[in-house]
Design an enzyme around this catalytic site. Structure first.
Site, mmCIF file in Angstrom:
data_model
loop_
_atom_site.group_PDB
_atom_site.id
_atom_site.type_symbol
_atom_site.label_atom_id
_atom_site.label_comp_id
_atom_site.label_asym_id
_atom_site.label_seq_id
_atom_site.Cartn_x
_atom_site.Cartn_y
_atom_site.Cartn_z
ATOM 1 N N GLU A 148 0.852 -1.190 0.000
ATOM 2 C CA GLU A 148 0.000 0.000 0.000
ATOM 3 C C GLU A 148 0.881 1.231 0.000
ATOM 4 O O GLU A 148 2.016 1.175 0.474
ATOM 5 C CB GLU A 148 -0.867 0.012 1.274
ATOM 6 C CG GLU A 148 -1.846 -1.127 1.332
ATOM 7 C CD GLU A 148 -2.385 -1.346 2.749
ATOM 8 O OE1 GLU A 148 -2.330 -0.408 3.564
ATOM 9 O OE2 GLU A 148 -2.845 -2.455 3.018
ATOM 10 N N LYS A 179 2.285 4.531 1.480
ATOM 11 C CA LYS A 179 2.387 5.025 2.848
ATOM 12 C C LYS A 179 2.004 6.499 2.825
ATOM 13 O O LYS A 179 2.774 7.351 2.382
ATOM 14 C CB LYS A 179 3.806 4.836 3.380
ATOM 15 C CG LYS A 179 3.918 5.176 4.848
ATOM 16 C CD LYS A 179 5.257 4.725 5.404
ATOM 17 C CE LYS A 179 5.326 4.879 6.906
ATOM 18 N NZ LYS A 179 5.192 6.252 7.348
ATOM 19 N N ASP A 232 1.335 10.173 3.884
ATOM 20 C CA ASP A 232 2.028 11.029 4.839
ATOM 21 C C ASP A 232 1.026 11.943 5.551
ATOM 22 O O ASP A 232 0.862 13.104 5.209
ATOM 23 C CB ASP A 232 3.080 11.857 4.102
ATOM 24 C CG ASP A 232 4.117 12.411 5.056
ATOM 25 O OD1 ASP A 232 4.074 12.062 6.255
ATOM 26 O OD2 ASP A 232 4.966 13.187 4.596
ATOM 27 N N TYR A 253 -6.931 1.655 6.373
ATOM 28 C CA TYR A 253 -6.034 0.557 6.002
ATOM 29 C C TYR A 253 -5.873 -0.544 7.050
ATOM 30 O O TYR A 253 -5.131 -1.488 6.823
ATOM 31 C CB TYR A 253 -4.663 1.076 5.596
ATOM 32 C CG TYR A 253 -4.024 2.045 6.580
ATOM 33 C CD1 TYR A 253 -3.609 1.611 7.831
ATOM 34 C CD2 TYR A 253 -3.830 3.377 6.245
ATOM 35 C CE1 TYR A 253 -3.024 2.487 8.722
ATOM 36 C CE2 TYR A 253 -3.240 4.261 7.133
ATOM 37 C CZ TYR A 253 -2.836 3.815 8.369
ATOM 38 O OH TYR A 253 -2.272 4.679 9.257
ATOM 39 N N LYS A 260 10.966 3.288 2.904
ATOM 40 C CA LYS A 260 10.995 4.757 2.849
ATOM 41 C C LYS A 260 11.721 5.208 1.590
ATOM 42 O O LYS A 260 12.829 4.753 1.317
ATOM 43 C CB LYS A 260 11.729 5.319 4.073
ATOM 44 C CG LYS A 260 10.966 5.167 5.378
ATOM 45 C CD LYS A 260 9.794 6.134 5.396
ATOM 46 C CE LYS A 260 9.183 6.303 6.771
ATOM 47 N NZ LYS A 260 9.966 7.037 7.719
ATOM 48 N N CYS A 295 27.453 43.303 9.993
ATOM 49 C CA CYS A 295 26.098 42.775 9.843
ATOM 50 C C CYS A 295 25.444 43.369 8.600
ATOM 51 O O CYS A 295 25.402 44.587 8.432
ATOM 52 C CB CYS A 295 25.270 43.109 11.080
ATOM 53 S SG CYS A 295 23.542 42.694 10.888
ATOM 54 N N CYS A 305 22.542 45.816 9.950
ATOM 55 C CA CYS A 305 22.724 47.030 10.741
ATOM 56 C C CYS A 305 24.158 47.544 10.704
ATOM 57 O O CYS A 305 24.452 48.602 11.253
ATOM 58 C CB CYS A 305 22.298 46.797 12.192
ATOM 59 S SG CYS A 305 23.434 45.734 13.103
ATOM 60 N N CYS A 361 25.745 38.788 14.877
ATOM 61 C CA CYS A 361 25.750 40.241 14.917
ATOM 62 C C CYS A 361 25.665 40.621 16.387
ATOM 63 O O CYS A 361 24.784 40.148 17.106
ATOM 64 C CB CYS A 361 24.530 40.765 14.154
ATOM 65 S SG CYS A 361 24.082 42.449 14.586
ATOM 66 N N CYS A 406 19.825 45.376 16.624
ATOM 67 C CA CYS A 406 19.832 45.181 15.171
ATOM 68 C C CYS A 406 18.393 44.958 14.695
ATOM 69 O O CYS A 406 17.685 44.098 15.229
ATOM 70 C CB CYS A 406 20.703 43.970 14.823
ATOM 71 S SG CYS A 406 20.526 43.412 13.127
HETATM 72 S S1 IVH Z 1 -0.220 0.043 8.666
HETATM 73 C C1 IVH Z 1 0.774 -2.290 12.258
HETATM 74 N N1 IVH Z 1 -0.658 1.163 6.324
HETATM 75 O O1 IVH Z 1 2.660 4.832 8.799
HETATM 76 C C2 IVH Z 1 0.349 -1.524 11.081
HETATM 77 N N2 IVH Z 1 0.340 2.488 8.019
HETATM 78 O O2 IVH Z 1 5.098 3.921 10.343
HETATM 79 C C3 IVH Z 1 0.463 -0.086 11.274
HETATM 80 N N3 IVH Z 1 0.755 4.815 7.373
HETATM 81 O O3 IVH Z 1 1.470 4.960 12.087
HETATM 82 C C4 IVH Z 1 0.135 0.790 10.198
HETATM 83 N N4 IVH Z 1 -0.031 4.664 5.323
HETATM 84 O O4 IVH Z 1 0.461 6.558 10.355
HETATM 85 C C5 IVH Z 1 -0.176 1.336 7.567
HETATM 86 N N5 IVH Z 1 -1.138 2.024 4.236
HETATM 87 C C6 IVH Z 1 -0.670 2.204 5.460
HETATM 88 C C7 IVH Z 1 -0.156 3.443 5.904
HETATM 89 C C8 IVH Z 1 0.343 3.538 7.202
HETATM 90 C C9 IVH Z 1 0.501 5.455 6.217
HETATM 91 C C10 IVH Z 1 1.402 5.414 8.549
HETATM 92 C C11 IVH Z 1 0.643 5.260 9.843
HETATM 93 C C12 IVH Z 1 1.540 4.499 10.778
HETATM 94 C C13 IVH Z 1 2.872 4.752 10.185
HETATM 95 C C14 IVH Z 1 3.783 3.597 10.524
#
Ligand code: IVH
Length: 680
Positions: free
Chosen positions: A118, A120, A122, A230, A319, A413, A416, A431, A436
């Site tokens: 999936e 991730k 943000d 999720y 990541k 600076c 000033c 400075c 200033c």
């Molecule tokens: S699963 C045990 N699925 O990532 C499973 N997390 O580093 C826990 N996050 O705290 C989470 N997209 O805030 C999962 N598709 C996704 C996600 C997701 C974003 C975030 C979530 C979690 C953090 C974990």
């Protein structure tokens, strides 16, 4: 128009119309009615519910407009803890994860695991509880076991169903997912904030976080947050899903948006290819993602794998690498900050890095410039990782023409003209002129900022303008501004002026830690301000603290203690504080929370601690009047030994010093009334 004579029926109709419009828009991505129709239906429903309060229910879409402000968020615990994920930063770490999974499951090394991958997202993790299909609470992740109750705010998120829709329906369930802000909404909110002279949000994640933690949910309602589901926490009264993939389908039938890019893949090599692909095209989405979450699909296998510490062994977060882009350094400007620090900033040809236009990057300080060898006219690689300010990573020396110019720190600076001094052994040049103008303005801006006095509407534009007009020379002047002074200013209408003076007046009652932070004492960040406020309880006590007393405060080292004492020795600073108090600024006093339960006892922590950090444990020991030390001697009262404790443990045993396990230490603290909470 619907049935005018039977309000109950009409309310029902409108509720259905509005909720199915939400689903069509947020889940199916196929709007069925216009914004105007939506607003009209909402308005009619609000009117009907006002006329017939008995017809208003907690799942009514009218909850989505927000409720009157709360005073604080209540803590709430999760029935099933919210875990976090281990990270993988490259292919090798993904393969290692896959290998671990197979080892624990005693599978063949060549076997291909069935994975669900999936995006991730943000944003911020949330847990939404539904009892008999109704949304009853929404809680932030917090430390994983306890978060904050923000139900009113979450009800305003139109992507989140107020009631579960399709089968199978549980009697109780915790739905987990991510609240986030789309790029489009982020741009809209920031444009509005800029117009109003408010500080803009650095990125969508911060904007979402700020919106979710509003005490006034009507503000959250204005922010149009989004959501992807999720995971499940507790789930009762229905058969458990058998796979992550099935779980996602169930979330859809309940009415949750589920990210359309989730995929099932066989074997880690397919997963790696998928991760590489998304690292390339992550910018094509209308929202931020910071990686790919890889989950073992089969739930029975997940259970078998279990979790270690606070992360499941059945999932990992890949990541993305920080994004790097090539650009040209046009110039280097020296910026003067609130503490007089003169910092080099590279002015660059504008480039797009991860969806954001970047035309300047910090060079940190002279030593960094020397280390990286940056010259004006150089081609450089810059990067922007997550929230952080873009920075120059490296110089492309091959592209040099010989025309490049060295970067030289000014001796005067740039703001000033006063002397710029770089003390022996320090990296930062400053400075020396406290008056200033650049420093003065930055101090006022810092004073008003969100984490300090939090004066709504005073971002950086208006304080700058007030300073340039000679109306504000230090923060205390803010409290004496009159309408007659504000109204003639450019862009000021009666309403804005009233709003600003309201916000300024409102900031007079302030938590002590905020005021301490707002003073802008060097080395005193938000965290130190909090500790200091707790320790001293009042501004008077803090101002009178001696260096020795300050050194006893956890987190306060010799440099900070010295800065604090010097700050209050300066007549100018004392004068500003006097004027603030005279103007009616009234910091709430706090009960100084020192105790002497551990007076006379010295603790040494060694080895790996599982449920709290060494710093946290040391801080608590000190708060209870004890001492924390780094070395074991006959005078040590207890050594707390975590896993793999080495020489300190041996020494304690030789000297006959008491040795405690982490568990025993937790119990000891509990006996004196301190609960060692697990920090996520
Ligand atoms: S699963 C045990 N699925 O990532 C499973 N997390 O580093 C826990 N996050 O705290 C989470 N997209 O805030 C999962 N598709 C996704 C996600 C997701 C974003 C975030 C979530 C979690 C953090 C974990």
């Amino acid at each position: 128009m619907g049935d005018q004579t039977n309000p109950a029926k009409r309310v029902q109709q409108l509720k259905q119309l509005l909720e199915s419009a939400n689903i069509a828009y947020y889940v199916d991505d196929a709007p069925t009615i216009s914004d105007a129709e939506y607003d009209a239906a909402m308005y009619e429903l609000i009117q009907l519910e006002e006329l017939h309060p008995n017809l208003k229910s907690p799942d009514s879409p009218t909850c989505r407009v927000g409720a009157p402000p709360a005073t604080a968020f209540e803590p709430a615990s999760h029935r099933v803890p919210m875990l976090s994920l281990d990270n993988a930063f490259n292919d090798e770490e993904l393969r290692a994860f896959d290998g671990r999974v197979k080892r624990v499951l005693e599978m063949d090394a060549e076997a291909e695991i069935d994975y669900t991958v999936e995006l991730k997202i943000d944003g911020l993790a949330m847990s939404l509880s539904y009892q008999n299909e109704q949304l009853i609470s929404a809680v932030t992740r917090g430390d994983g076991s306890t978060g904050e109750l923000i139900t009113d705010n979450i009800r305003t998120v139109r992507a989140i169903p107020l009631a579960l829709m399709g089968l199978p329906l549980p009697t109780f369930v915790e739905v987990r997912g991510e609240v986030y802000m789309s790029h489009q909404e982020f741009a809209r909110i920031n444009a509005l904030r800029e117009q109003n002279g408010e500080a803009t949000f650095a990125n969508p994640r911060n904007a979402a976080a700020g919106s979710v933690r509003q005490l006034d949910s009507r503000i959250t309602a204005d922010r149009r947050l989004s959501f992807f589901g999720y995971a499940l926490g507790a789930c009762e009264g229905m058969p458990q899903p058998t796979s992550q993939w099935q779980l996602l389908q169930i979330l859809k039938t309940w009415g949750f948006p589920v990210n359309p890019h989730a995929k099932r893949l066989q074997g880690i090599e397919a997963v790696i290819a998928h991760c590489t692909e998304w690292a390339e095209k992550r910018d094509s989405l209308g929202y931020d993602i910071d990686g790919i979450v890889v989950k073992v699909n089969n739930l029975a296998l997940q259970q078998q794998l279990g979790s270690v510490a606070r992360s499941p062994r059945w999932a990992i977060a890949y990541k993305f690498p920080a994004q790097q882009v090539k650009t040209l350094v046009l110039d280097v400007k020296w910026q003067v900050g609130r503490t007089g620090a003169v910092t080099p900033v590279a002015v660059m040809e504008s480039v797009n890095v991860g969806g954001v236009n970047v035309k300047s990057a910090t060079l940190h300080n002279e030593d960094e410039i020397a280390r990286k060898g940056v010259m004006i006219g150089d081609w450089v690689m810059i990067q922007r990782a997550g929230d952080v300010i873009p920075e120059v990573v490296s110089v492309l020396t091959d592209l040099r023409t010989g025309e490049e110019q060295p970067v030289i720190r000014p001796v005067q600076c740039p703001e000033c003209g006063a002397e710029v001094e770089r003390p022996e052994g320090e990296t930062i040049a400053r400075c020396v002129n406290l008056q200033c103008p650049a420093q003065v303005v930055e101090r006022v801006i810092h004073f008003c900022s969100r984490d300090a006095m939090d004066i709504e509407g005073l971002g950086d534009k208006i304080p700058r303008m007030l300073f340039e007009q000679g109306l504000v020379k230090d923060p205390s002047d803010l409290y004496n501004l009159t309408m007659e002074q504000l109204l003639p200013l450019e862009g000021f209408k009666q309403k804005l002026a009233e709003k600003l003076s309201g916000a300024i007046q409102a900031s007079k009652s302030v938590a002590l830690n905020r005021l301490i932070f707002a003073l802008g004492i060097r080395q005193v960040g938000q965290k130190a301000a909090q500790t200091l406020a707790k320790q001293f309880g009042s501004l008077d006590a803090f101002m009178l603290a001696t260096e020795v007393q300050l050194l006893e405060v956890p987190d306060v080292g010799p440099a900070t203690a010295k800065e604090i004492v010097e700050f209050f020795e300066r007549e100018g600073n004392r004068e500003v504080i006097r004027k603030l108090l005279e103007a009616g600024v009234n910091p709430e006093e706090m009960e100084a929370n020192r105790s002497d339960a551990l007076a006379g006892q010295t603790f040494v922590f060694t080895g790996a601690l599982q449920s709290f950090t060494r710093e946290k444990a040391e801080e608590l020991v000190q708060q209870m009047g004890g001492k924390a030390s780094g070395s074991v001697s006959k005078k040590t009262s207890h050594v707390v030994a975590g896993e793999n404790a080495g020489s300190k443990l041996t020494k304690a045993q030789q000297l006959g010093v008491s040795v405690l396990t982490e568990q025993q230490f937790t119990e000891l603290m509990r006996e004196i009334g301190v609960e060692m909470v697990d920090e996520g």
